[in-house]
Design an enzyme around this catalytic site. Structure first.
Site: not given
Length: 496
Positions: A87, A473
């Site tokens: 992110d 991730e």
């Protein structure tokens, strides 16, 4: 020399009773993996996570400048640093831990890194330059840039960011001892990295570390209480701040040699949980790392008052030996701690095993697990097995490092990697437009070389789906300890 020749020669020498000189290498010289290549890539990854104004020598060329007004909400300069994962938020707590572990990697194994040492130092400096900005004001640490909930509601490139760049801080009124002490640890550890190559910078780092640790210790409190709506559930501190105070003091002791810190550890060690049986080392809980770090003082520096840390470190090792009650491994042999980003515990544990093996070897000591003697060589083999699994020796024959080996994750949970780059698509990609890509099955167009993902589940399964952030991730704190481990393995197989 051909492999055939070397084997026949070896057979002849062995059969003729030839005595081999003992080399300081701990593995045979034919590796199944190119650890040097993996090392290069594990450091390159950090360039893909950079925030701020990118330098002219930026190698991850699909990334561009981002977050150039960070900090302006509170009239401070917070440009730079790292995005922690996939992110666009800058979380100070894991960023500091990442910087500490990169520094520890270089402190223990930097002498083996050859040409990669400069790149590793650059990765550390990108972190410390930011941490110096975040701690510029006394008794205040800016610990986060970006509203995580609003950021997560968008799927956009960092270069296009238009979500609020809110700034969050801890101070005397809203303390955060864990993030402050971890920041002190990072600055202290990095000061050792730059002591010879840039003594002026090293001095700046250590002076700041001392000041930040004083703040952490004097104004005690958890940042998860002060900033709960913003840092939880993302990087909530579940283990409390006692482990960071012990860890921070251990690093300051190592960096300053000031007896004040040794005294602090001796007086406060038990209160701060030195003997607890929490054997998970990562961005939240530092107890095991502090134990291993302090065991060196006893084993190598002969600081006898720290005798207990050898026992605490041994307990950690015994908890990992396959067959012990607390060790869980997948059928394929991967250490398994939890389903969310398990690979971070694999990389951090492997690093601690190699580091502890180094201290044990220097002091001619072993570990006793009940009736079993565990040698440094066994610790190295256990660490190597974990790294080999990560690099492709697993049931899926897949490398969990992006860009390493023929088969690796193609749909990682990472905004910048998954969306077309500025060079290819100069027009802005709006907040929600990116979700079409996030939910698609198309491979990521930008290869985030060196990124280590969360990894397989406890049955060695890995779906390679972008939406599966637990397994797909990458994160900076997954890679940071791996850098030291790969340097050691590359050297021990003669690749460096």
């Amino acid at each position: 020399m051909s492999l055939y020749l070397s084997f026949t020669t070896l057979f002849f020498l062995l059969s003729s009773g030839y005595a081999f000189p003992l080399q300081h290498r701990h593995h045979p010289h034919f590796a199944t993996h190119n650890y040097r290549d993996a090392l290069t890539k594990s450091i390159l990854f950090f360039e893909g996570q950079r925030s701020g104004k990118l330098p002219s020598n930026q190698r991850m060329s699909w990334r561009r400048d981002s977050g150039l007004s960070d900090g302006s909400a509170l009239h401070v300069d917070l440009v730079g640093g790292y995005y922690d994962a996939g992110d666009n938020v800058k979380f100070g707590f894991p960023m500091a831990f990442t910087t500490t572990m990169l520094s520890w990697s270089v402190i223990e194994f930097g002498g083996l890194m050859k040409g990669e040492l400069m790149n590793a130092r650059e990765a550390i400096r990108w972190g410390t330059d930011y941490l110096l900005k975040a701690t510029a004001h006394p008794n205040t640490i800016y610990v986060q840039v970006g509203d995580a909930k609003k950021d997560h509601a968008c799927w956009e490139r960092p270069e296009d960011m238009d979500t609020p760049r809110s700034v969050f801080k801890v101070d005397v009124n809203a303390p955060g001892s864990e993030v402050a002490a971890e920041t002190a640890a990072a600055l202290a550890a990095a000061s050792l990295v730059f002591r010879r190559s840039d003594p002026t910078y090293s001095n700046i780092l250590i002076r700041r570390a001392i000041r930040v640790f004083q703040f952490a210790d004097k104004h005690r409190g958890s940042y998860s209480n002060a900033l709960k709506p913003f840092v939880c559930p993302f990087y909530c501190s579940y283990s409390g701040y006692q482990d960071e105070l012990l860890w921070g003091a251990a690093w300051l002791h190592k960096a300053t040699k000031n007896p004040m810190y040794l005294n602090y550890i001796q007086v406060n060690g038990q209160i701060l949980g030195a003997a607890e049986y929490d054997n998970t080392f990562g961005w939240d809980n530092k107890h095991v790392g502090a134990r291993i770090l302090l065991s060196k003082e006893f084993l190598v520096q002969k600081v006898h008052t720290l005798h207990d840390y050898k026992g605490h470190s041994d307990n950690f090792v015994c908890s990992l030996i396959p067959g012990s009650s607390s060790a869980q491994y997948t059928p394929g042999g991967l250490l398994f701690k939890m389903s969310d980003s398990n690979m971070q515990y694999v990389t951090s544990t492997s690093f601690l095993l190699l580091t502890y093996a180094k201290y044990l070897t220097k002091s001619h000591t072993v570990v006793h697990c009940g009736g079993t003697i565990v040698t440094p060589k066994r610790l190295r083999n256990l660490a190597k097995k974990q790294v080999d699994y990560l690099l492709g020796d697993n049931p899926l024959k897949m490398s969990y490092m992006v860009g390493y080996g023929p088969r690796y994750p193609r749909r990682i949970h990472h905004r910048g990697s998954s969306l077309p780059s500025i060079g290819v698509h100069p027009g802005k990609i709006q907040c929600s437009a990116g979700f079409n890509v996030m939910n698609s099955q198309s491979p990521n167009p930008n290869i985030l070389v060196g990124a280590v993902v969360g990894g397989p589940d406890q049955h060695d399964r890995f779906p390679d789906e972008r939406s599966d952030y637990e397994q797909s991730e990458p994160a900076t704190y997954v890679n940071a300890p791996l850098v030291g481990t790969l340097a050691y393995l590359a050297h021990s197989f003669g690749q460096l």
